[in-house]
Design a protein around this motif. Structure first.
Motif, PDB file in Angstrom:
ATOM      1  N   THR A  26       0.834  -1.198   0.000  1.00 16.40           N
ATOM      2  CA  THR A  26       0.000   0.000   0.000  1.00 16.40           C
ATOM      3  C   THR A  26       0.872   1.252   0.000  1.00 16.40           C
ATOM      4  N   LEU A  27       1.911   1.269   0.843  1.00 14.14           N
ATOM      5  CA  LEU A  27       2.831   2.409   0.853  1.00 14.14           C
ATOM      6  C   LEU A  27       3.515   2.580  -0.502  1.00 14.14           C
ATOM      7  N   ALA A  28       3.877   1.472  -1.123  1.00 13.52           N
ATOM      8  CA  ALA A  28       4.515   1.540  -2.439  1.00 13.52           C
ATOM      9  C   ALA A  28       3.556   2.119  -3.475  1.00 13.52           C
ATOM     10  N   LEU A  29       2.306   1.670  -3.467  1.00 13.99           N
ATOM     11  CA  LEU A  29       1.328   2.178  -4.429  1.00 13.99           C
ATOM     12  C   LEU A  29       1.044   3.665  -4.215  1.00 13.99           C
ATOM     13  N   ILE A  30       0.976   4.079  -2.954  1.00 10.31           N
ATOM     14  CA  ILE A  30       0.787   5.501  -2.666  1.00 10.31           C
ATOM     15  C   ILE A  30       1.986   6.286  -3.189  1.00 10.31           C
ATOM     16  N   SER A  31       3.182   5.755  -2.955  1.00 15.33           N
ATOM     17  CA  SER A  31       4.396   6.428  -3.429  1.00 15.33           C
ATOM     18  C   SER A  31       4.415   6.540  -4.949  1.00 15.33           C
ATOM     19  N   LEU A  32       3.970   5.499  -5.633  1.00 11.52           N
ATOM     20  CA  LEU A  32       4.001   5.498  -7.098  1.00 11.52           C
ATOM     21  C   LEU A  32       2.933   6.393  -7.714  1.00 11.52           C
ATOM     22  N   PHE A  33       1.763   6.462  -7.098  1.00 12.28           N
ATOM     23  CA  PHE A  33       0.645   7.130  -7.760  1.00 12.28           C
ATOM     24  C   PHE A  33       0.148   8.388  -7.067  1.00 12.28           C
ATOM     25  N   THR A  34       0.970   8.931  -6.165  1.00  8.89           N
ATOM     26  CA  THR A  34       0.767  10.288  -5.674  1.00  8.89           C
ATOM     27  C   THR A  34       1.669  11.158  -6.530  1.00  8.89           C
ATOM     28  N   ASP A  35       1.145  12.245  -7.035  1.00  2.83           N
ATOM     29  CA  ASP A  35       1.921  13.105  -7.931  1.00  2.83           C
ATOM     30  C   ASP A  35       2.999  13.867  -7.169  1.00  2.83           C
ATOM     31  N   ALA A  36       4.257  13.595  -7.514  1.00  9.67           N
ATOM     32  CA  ALA A  36       5.364  14.385  -6.975  1.00  9.67           C
ATOM     33  C   ALA A  36       5.388  15.720  -7.706  1.00  9.67           C
ATOM     34  N   ARG A  37       5.866  16.724  -7.038  1.00  7.67           N
ATOM     35  CA  ARG A  37       5.981  18.039  -7.660  1.00  7.67           C
ATOM     36  C   ARG A  37       7.024  17.985  -8.766  1.00  7.67           C
ATOM     37  N   ALA A  38       6.671  18.516  -9.912  1.00  5.27           N
ATOM     38  CA  ALA A  38       7.602  18.579 -11.038  1.00  5.27           C
ATOM     39  C   ALA A  38       8.642  19.661 -10.779  1.00  5.27           C
ATOM     40  N   ASP A  39       9.811  19.486 -11.353  1.00  7.43           N
ATOM     41  CA  ASP A  39      10.841  20.514 -11.294  1.00  7.43           C
ATOM     42  C   ASP A  39      10.518  21.562 -12.359  1.00  7.43           C
ATOM     43  N   GLU A  40      11.068  22.735 -12.192  1.00  8.64           N
ATOM     44  CA  GLU A  40      10.866  23.799 -13.191  1.00  8.64           C
ATOM     45  C   GLU A  40      11.333  23.352 -14.571  1.00  8.64           C
TER      46      GLU A  40
END
Length: 148
Positions: A26-40
């Motif tokens: 579950t933690l892995a799936l949250i990590s994979l499919f929560t949107d990380a902030r893009a870099d500029e």
């Protein structure tokens, strides 16, 4: 065990195979499919300036989630598969760092494949500190939505 998750609002679905949906997966799936902030320097798929990201990142020293969302409108290629594997590895790297309470995993391996037309599969193998191995495959149908 398999699960199909379908998001009707965005006409998107994921197929998750092989996982006993427990705490680590579950933690892995949250990590994979929560949107990380893009870099500029990243190209946002819809051409906007919305770099997304999880609001909770302001409470942590490291960002949460992955940049897989940046790839959703790209053409399915070997290069895209390789980027997806890199983004997935980056998103799961926190499991290997000791935050003072020990590591969550001794190792995390991600491999990618294109098992059928327009489908990306990411196989994740996590080895816990007690040597228990958790593995699952996440498949997503990939469609170029703004092809020229």
């Amino acid at each position: 065990m398999s699960a199909i998750v379908f998001d009707m609002m965005n006409n998107a679905g994921l197929i998750i195979e092989g996982a006993d949906i427990g705490e680590i997966s579950t933690l892995a799936l949250i990590s994979l499919f929560t949107d990380a902030r893009a870099d500029e320097s990243d190209t946002v798929p819809d051409g906007s300036t919305d770099l997304r990201g999880w609001p909770g990142d302001s409470f942590y020293s490291e960002p949460w989630g992955s940049k897989l969302w940046l790839l959703y409108r790209e053409k399915m290629t070997t290069d895209l598969r390789n980027k997806a594997v890199k983004y997935a590895e980056d998103a799961l790297a926190w499991m290997l760092r000791d935050n003072g309470e020990g590591v969550v995993a001794k190792s995390v391996q991600v491999t990618g494949s294109i098992p059928k037309f327009q489908t990306l599969a990411l196989n994740v193998v996590i080895t816990k500190p007690d040597d228990e191995v958790i593995s699952f495959t996440v498949s997503r149908r990939w469609e170029t939505q703004s092809a020229v």
